[in-house]
Design an enzyme around this catalytic site. Structure first.
Site, PDB file in Angstrom:
ATOM      1  N   HIS A   1       5.344  26.673  43.597  1.00 56.33           N
ATOM      2  CA  HIS A   1       4.756  27.961  43.986  1.00 56.33           C
ATOM      3  C   HIS A   1       3.641  28.345  43.010  1.00 56.33           C
ATOM      4  O   HIS A   1       3.528  27.791  41.904  1.00 56.33           O
ATOM      5  CB  HIS A   1       5.824  29.063  44.034  1.00 56.33           C
ATOM      6  CG  HIS A   1       6.527  29.295  42.724  1.00 56.33           C
ATOM      7  ND1 HIS A   1       5.981  30.045  41.705  1.00 56.33           N
ATOM      8  CD2 HIS A   1       7.734  28.864  42.283  1.00 56.33           C
ATOM      9  CE1 HIS A   1       6.823  30.085  40.679  1.00 56.33           C
ATOM     10  NE2 HIS A   1       7.903  29.364  41.006  1.00 56.33           N
TER      11      HIS A   1
ATOM     12  N   CYS B   1      11.277  25.700  38.530  1.00 63.18           N
ATOM     13  CA  CYS B   1      10.252  25.467  39.537  1.00 63.18           C
ATOM     14  C   CYS B   1       8.999  24.851  38.919  1.00 63.18           C
ATOM     15  O   CYS B   1       8.840  24.802  37.699  1.00 63.18           O
ATOM     16  CB  CYS B   1       9.883  26.781  40.224  1.00 63.18           C
ATOM     17  SG  CYS B   1      11.207  27.403  41.302  1.00 63.18           S
TER      18      CYS B   1
END
Length: 462
Positions: free
Chosen positions: A416, A437
């Site tokens: 992301h 992430c």
């Protein structure tokens, strides 16, 4: 008058007198050549005939045979035979025409052969069975008839085995046969005519249809095209799976064996949970640990498809039912389009059809919440999105809006944009690392999102 005329006249008078006398005599007696239930009652009055019939039938012997075996002799009386002679004899007597007595010497009158069972002669079947039981071993060791059935013959395949006649007596048929025999006044009976017959014969339509189905199923083949290879389910394999219900004769297939077979195919071909060798952009050859990337044959779904093919009885060529990600018709489930995340070099690469289309620095997980290496695939894509979770470092829940989100594992890791990062690449992850992430520059993430697709491999390694 001449002498010869007198002689002829006298003769005619004698014949006339004899005819009249015969008519009178046979008015009270049965005609010549008259029998009742096999007993000659000629010239007898009704009471005499009735007595003779009863006596004769009571004493009449019956030789009991069974094929080539002679059991012995039993009397009609022992069999419980009774003849309702009075009414039948009266009917027979009444049916005699007075003027036909002379013709009876040249013909034959019979009663009892054509009579319906039970109308003239009756039989006490329980007594008859008891009488037959006097023969030693008569009711013992009798074998039931065997139905025709489908059997497998080595080298010849499935075929119908004909029904086999046993020696067990069918009591209804036996009773009817004995009644027919005594009604006809016979002196011999072959009880093999009363054997219990098979319920299912070789010509049974349902059995023939089932054999056709079996032969269709065991002469077909199923070719499964798996990752560029072919696995053939042969007629021999199908025969080994076949089950014929012993009670109903219905056709089934051993689902456990088929399921086991599919498991062996997964062992040979499936890539799920596999370690992989990968030629990376910066590090050369690396080993990818198992992640969410990988496929296998869906054993439950494929089992249902194979059963459907088998019952249809037609050969097919098809791919099996696949579950997971990365199946592309070859054993290389990475293929030529993928996202590469090099943790050591804090860099992400995007390849499409073997061409490098994007390279960008990233920030992966900080020590303690490191990005877990593995061969993954994208399972979720959202724009915009919110990151929701718990930060173990701050010990607080969080909700973080992002413009793009691509999840690739089953623990919450994803790719992301991260507009809060002061810079990307280098050693940023040591102090500003993510919770696992892959933080991507906001100006690059739209292009990454454009290139990506559901199921695209994501390869993460150190």
């Amino acid at each position: 008058m001449k002498i010869w005329q007198k002689v002829v006249g006298a003769g005619l008078l004698v014949l006339l007198a004899a005819y009249v006398l015969g008519g009178w005599y046979f008015g009270e007696h049965f005609h010549a050549n008259t029998s009742f239930a096999g007993v000659d009652v000629s010239y007898l009055k009704e009471p005499e005939a009735q007595e003779k019939v009863q006596r004769a039938l009571a004493e009449r012997p019956l030789n009991v045979l069974e094929g080539e075996r002679a059991w012995g002799t039993v009397t009609y009386q022992a069999l419980g035979v009774e003849v309702e002679a009075a009414e039948a004899l009266a009917d027979l007597k009444q049916a005699q025409e007075g003027s036909s007595w002379l013709a009876s010497f040249f013909g034959r009158s019979v009663l009892g052969v054509e009579a319906e069972a039970g109308e003239v002669v009756s039989l006490d079947f329980e007594q008859a069975k008891q009488a037959l039981g006097e023969f030693e071993g008569f009711w013992q060791e009798r074998v039931a008839s065997e139905d025709a059935e489908i059997v497998f013959v080595e080298g010849e395949g499935y075929q119908i085995q004909a029904d086999r006649l046993g020696t067990r007596l069918d009591e209804e048929r036996l009773q009817a046969q004995l009644l027919e025999v005594v009604e006809a006044g016979a002196s011999m009976v072959d009880l093999s005519a009363s054997y219990q017959t098979a319920e299912v014969t070789q010509a049974d339509e349902a059995l023939t249809e089932r054999l056709d189905q079996i032969q269709a199923a065991t002469s077909m083949s199923i070719i499964l095209q798996i990752a560029g290879y072919e696995e053939v389910i042969t007629p021999e394999m199908i025969s080994s799976w076949l089950i014929i219900d012993e009670v109903t004769g219905e056709l089934y297939f051993d689902e456990a064996l088929i399921y086991e077979y599919l498991g062996s195919l997964n062992e040979a071909y499936a890539t799920y949970d596999d370690y992989r060798y990968f030629e990376s952009t910066l590090q050369g050859g690396v080993q990818l640990v198992p992640g969410t990337l990988g496929w296998s044959i869906d054993r439950e779904s494929e089992l249902a498809w194979i059963l459907e093919d088998l019952y249809a009885g037609e050969s097919v060529v098809r791919e099996p039912m696949i579950v997971g990600s990365g199946y592309n018709g070859s054993l290389d489930d990475i293929g030529s389009s993928y996202i590469e995340v090099d943790i050591l070099n804090q860099t992400m690469f995007v390849y499409l059809e073997g061409e490098l289309v994007l390279s960008t620095p990233v920030v992966t997980g900080q020590i303690g919440t490191t990005t877990v290496p593995g061969a993954y695939s994208i399972w979720n894509m959202e724009t915009p999105s919110e990151l929701v979770g718990y930060n173990p470092r701050t010990e607080r829940d969080y909700v973080q809006p992002v413009q793009y989100w691509m999840g690739f594992d089953d623990t919450g890791q994803g790719i992301h944009d991260a507009n809060w990062q002061p810079y990307f690449g280098g050693d940023a992850y040591l102090t500003n690392g993510s919770l696992g992430c892959v933080n991507t520059p906001p100006d690059v993430m739209p292009l990454v999102f454009e290139y990506a697709y559901m199921g695209m491999p994501v390869l993460v390694f150190e």
